[in-house]
Design an enzyme around this catalytic site. Structure first.
Site, PDB file in Angstrom:
ATOM      1  N   PHE A 132       0.809  -1.221   0.000  1.00 46.35           N
ATOM      2  CA  PHE A 132       0.000   0.000   0.000  1.00 46.35           C
ATOM      3  C   PHE A 132       0.843   1.273   0.000  1.00 46.35           C
ATOM      4  O   PHE A 132       0.314   2.365   0.216  1.00 46.35           O
ATOM      5  CB  PHE A 132      -0.959  -0.003   1.196  1.00 46.35           C
ATOM      6  CG  PHE A 132      -1.900  -1.179   1.186  1.00 46.35           C
ATOM      7  CD1 PHE A 132      -3.013  -1.179   0.354  1.00 46.35           C
ATOM      8  CD2 PHE A 132      -1.659  -2.292   1.980  1.00 46.35           C
ATOM      9  CE1 PHE A 132      -3.880  -2.272   0.307  1.00 46.35           C
ATOM     10  CE2 PHE A 132      -2.514  -3.391   1.944  1.00 46.35           C
ATOM     11  CZ  PHE A 132      -3.625  -3.379   1.111  1.00 46.35           C
ATOM     12  N   GLU A 135       4.320   6.107  -4.162  1.00 48.17           N
ATOM     13  CA  GLU A 135       5.562   6.637  -4.715  1.00 48.17           C
ATOM     14  C   GLU A 135       5.813   8.003  -4.085  1.00 48.17           C
ATOM     15  O   GLU A 135       4.880   8.742  -3.791  1.00 48.17           O
ATOM     16  CB  GLU A 135       5.464   6.786  -6.231  1.00 48.17           C
ATOM     17  CG  GLU A 135       5.451   5.463  -6.947  1.00 48.17           C
ATOM     18  CD  GLU A 135       5.408   5.617  -8.457  1.00 48.17           C
ATOM     19  OE1 GLU A 135       5.954   6.598  -8.990  1.00 48.17           O
ATOM     20  OE2 GLU A 135       4.807   4.741  -9.102  1.00 48.17           O
ATOM     21  N   CYS A 243      -0.764   3.114 -10.844  1.00 51.86           N
ATOM     22  CA  CYS A 243      -1.642   2.227 -10.065  1.00 51.86           C
ATOM     23  C   CYS A 243      -3.128   2.516 -10.233  1.00 51.86           C
ATOM     24  O   CYS A 243      -3.869   1.653 -10.711  1.00 51.86           O
ATOM     25  CB  CYS A 243      -1.266   2.306  -8.591  1.00 51.86           C
ATOM     26  SG  CYS A 243       0.475   1.941  -8.332  1.00 51.86           S
TER      27      CYS A 243
HETATM   28  C1  UGA Z   1      -1.338   4.557  -4.890  1.00 46.59           C
HETATM   29  C2  UGA Z   1      -1.946   4.298  -3.503  1.00 46.59           C
HETATM   30  O1  UGA Z   1      -2.131   5.516  -2.795  1.00 46.59           O
HETATM   31  C3  UGA Z   1      -1.038   3.376  -2.682  1.00 46.59           C
HETATM   32  O2  UGA Z   1      -1.663   3.048  -1.452  1.00 46.59           O
HETATM   33  C4  UGA Z   1      -0.786   2.089  -3.476  1.00 46.59           C
HETATM   34  O3  UGA Z   1       0.122   1.231  -2.800  1.00 46.59           O
HETATM   35  C5  UGA Z   1      -0.204   2.450  -4.828  1.00 46.59           C
HETATM   36  O4  UGA Z   1      -1.116   3.321  -5.532  1.00 46.59           O
HETATM   37  C6  UGA Z   1      -0.018   1.165  -5.598  1.00 46.59           C
HETATM   38  O5  UGA Z   1      -1.019   0.488  -5.887  1.00 46.59           O
HETATM   39  O6  UGA Z   1       1.139   0.753  -5.832  1.00 46.59           O
HETATM   40  P1  UGA Z   1       0.583   6.165  -5.841  1.00 46.59           P
HETATM   41  O7  UGA Z   1      -0.051   5.887  -7.161  1.00 46.59           O
HETATM   42  O8  UGA Z   1       2.037   5.984  -5.690  1.00 46.59           O
HETATM   43  O9  UGA Z   1      -0.129   5.262  -4.698  1.00 46.59           O
HETATM   44  O10 UGA Z   1       0.290   7.695  -5.433  1.00 46.59           O
HETATM   45  P2  UGA Z   1      -0.924   8.475  -4.737  1.00 46.59           P
HETATM   46  O11 UGA Z   1      -0.359   9.340  -3.702  1.00 46.59           O
HETATM   47  O12 UGA Z   1      -2.019   7.575  -4.332  1.00 46.59           O
HETATM   48  O13 UGA Z   1      -1.442   9.410  -5.935  1.00 46.59           O
HETATM   49  C7  UGA Z   1      -2.095   8.888  -7.085  1.00 46.59           C
HETATM   50  C8  UGA Z   1      -2.701  10.001  -7.899  1.00 46.59           C
HETATM   51  O14 UGA Z   1      -3.809  10.587  -7.214  1.00 46.59           O
HETATM   52  C9  UGA Z   1      -1.740  11.171  -8.188  1.00 46.59           C
HETATM   53  O15 UGA Z   1      -1.902  11.585  -9.512  1.00 46.59           O
HETATM   54  C10 UGA Z   1      -2.179  12.250  -7.207  1.00 46.59           C
HETATM   55  O16 UGA Z   1      -1.886  13.542  -7.659  1.00 46.59           O
HETATM   56  C11 UGA Z   1      -3.675  11.990  -7.162  1.00 46.59           C
HETATM   57  N1  UGA Z   1      -4.306  12.498  -5.924  1.00 46.59           N
HETATM   58  C12 UGA Z   1      -4.038  11.908  -4.732  1.00 46.59           C
HETATM   59  C13 UGA Z   1      -5.204  13.558  -6.006  1.00 46.59           C
HETATM   60  O17 UGA Z   1      -5.474  14.107  -7.100  1.00 46.59           O
HETATM   61  N2  UGA Z   1      -5.812  13.982  -4.849  1.00 46.59           N
HETATM   62  C14 UGA Z   1      -5.552  13.408  -3.643  1.00 46.59           C
HETATM   63  O18 UGA Z   1      -6.166  13.846  -2.644  1.00 46.59           O
HETATM   64  C15 UGA Z   1      -4.658  12.368  -3.578  1.00 46.59           C
END
Ligand code: UGA
Length: 416
Positions: A132, A135, A243
């Site tokens: 979980f 990055e 992801c």
């Molecule tokens: C995501 C999950 O958060 C992790 O728990 C999981 O382990 C991972 O996928 C995976 O499956 O390997 P990640 O993709 O690295 O992690 O990054 P996030 O921080 O979740 O962001 C994903 C996207 O959502 C980004 O484009 C970010 O800008 C966007 N985001 C995130 C938003 O637009 N608003 C938010 O409030 C949070």
């Protein structure tokens, strides 16, 4: 505990053996160096001896989306066959890759087939242990998880996995011990839920704009409800990365295939695509004729603290704007190398710059697409002087409208 990392990509292993980390992840270089120094960590392409020397084998290969949205299991199956080819005694085979429900069974069968082919009969256990971490904060997330999920079928495997995660077990990190299919489902259900949550706040933000409400206050007040929580309620240009896009698609495909469609996830996928296009449209509507206009873009990676461009909203947004013959000046603290690879293919008029100030010099508009910390503290007066125009698109809502407008910019954000 000692760890052997195996990859069939020789150049990657060579780099790691020379202390070069092939990706940008804060803190990872020091962590790797320290563990190599203490001889707890090594990198090799020699899969046979690595399999034989290990008690527990983690499968951590990619499961990229195929054309039809389903997860491609070829790499997982390859690894399972390789393990089956070389195991020489009882092993625990742990799946860390994000995989469709039922993959544990596929891995088990592949290993059994390989053993049968060799005419040997070693015992092994399959475990599903989804990851979980995010990055950009991978080390912290990995060492401070909210929970450890273990899908398994034997007491022996459970005890070995508790030993692997002994430090966390002693720290009272909650462990969810369940069957393999449930563990596989937990991963997809969690990622799809988070993607839905972001999409929900993005759509609320779009509505806020139309009705004159402020999405930040809405999100803050919603987040104060413990049942909702404030996390993942930041509106923006749509989620990206390796992801959420892949996993929402895969889950939706699985659910459709077995005639139990998770329609909410299907709508999330569509709405997220739409959110990215909406950002391009917002720029077009504000600026009118875009032909030969120059836009300075700050941030192209899918999120800060990574060099990862996979499914980054910037790709769709810039591609859409390029249709109007826009010139781009781009800066990203870590994403320039990958950005060149991904963006130069689809956009002609693009210049990559050394810093944020160079990227906004003489531009008609500036667009913030990734909320790197250094973009939060820019010298706005200097920016105003360097820019030709005064359009300021802050698609991560990191500035205050009042402050930006006072300096003479035309300010656009998401939902405020
Ligand atoms: C995501 C999950 O958060 C992790 O728990 C999981 O382990 C991972 O996928 C995976 O499956 O390997 P990640 O993709 O690295 O992690 O990054 P996030 O921080 O979740 O962001 C994903 C996207 O959502 C980004 O484009 C970010 O800008 C966007 N985001 C995130 C938003 O637009 N608003 C938010 O409030 C949070």
């Amino acid at each position: 505990m000692s760890v052997i990392c195996i990859d069939n990509d020789k150049s990657k292993i060579e780099k790691l053996n020379n202390d070069i980390i092939p990706i940008y992840e804060p803190g990872l270089d020091k962590l790797v160096q320290r563990n190599k120094y203490y001889k707890r960590l090594r990198f090799t392409t020699d899969v046979e001896s690595a399999v034989k020397d290990s008690d527990v084998i983690f499968i951590a290969v990619g499961t990229p989306a195929m054309e039809n949205g389903e997860a491609d299991l070829n790499y997982v199956v390859d690894v399972a066959q390789t393990i089956g080819k070389y195991i020489n005694e009882y092993k625990v085979i742990v799946n860390k890759s994000t995989v469709p429900i039922g993959t544990g069974e596929i891995v088990k069968n592949e290993i059994k087939k390989a053993l049968k082919h060799r005419n040997v009969n070693y015992n092994f256990d399959i475990v599903s242990n989804p990851e979980f971490l995010r990055e950009g904060s991978a080390i912290y997330d990995f060492t401070h998880p909210d929970r450890i999920v273990l899908g398994l079928e034997s007491e022996k495997a459970a005890n070995i996995m508790k030993e692997v995660y002994r430090v966390l077990y002693l720290n009272e990190t909650p462990f969810v011990i369940t069957n393999i299919k449930t563990a596989e489902m937990i991963k997809y259900a969690s990622n799809a839920f988070l993607a839905m949550k972001i999409t929900y706040i993005n759509q609320i933000a779009n509505l806020c704009e139309k009705v004159g409400a402020d999405v930040h206050h809405v999100a803050k007040a919603m987040g104060m409800d413990g049942r909702i929580s404030s996390k993942f309620l930041h509106p923006g240009p749509g989620y990206g990365g390796s992801c959420f896009p892949k996993d929402t698609n895969a889950l939706y495909k699985i659910s459709q295939k077995i005639d139990e469609p998770i329609t909410l996830v299907g709508e999330t996928i569509k709405a997220n695509e739409n959110q990215k296009l909406k950002m391009a449209l917002k720029i077009k509507e504000a600026m009118g004729e875009l032909k030969e206009k120059t836009i300075g873009v700050l941030g192209v990676t899918f999120k800060p603290r990574t060099d990862d461009m996979r499914q980054a909203p910037s790709i769709t947004i810039l591609n859409e704007l390029a249709k109007y013959c826009v010139n781009f000046k781009i800066y990203d603290p870590e994403g320039l190398k990958e950005g060149k690879v991904r963006l130069e293919k689809i956009i002609d008029k693009i210049v990559f710059c050394k810093n944020e100030y160079e990227a906004i010099t003489d531009v008609d508009a500036l667009v913030i697409l990734t909320e790197w910390n250094q973009f939060r503290i820019m010298d706005l007066k200097k920016i105003k002087q360097l820019m030709k125009g005064n359009y300021f698109f802050d698609f991560r809502n990191i500035y205050e409208r009042k402050i930006v407008e006072q300096l003479g910019f035309k300010y656009y954000c998401v939902g405020r």
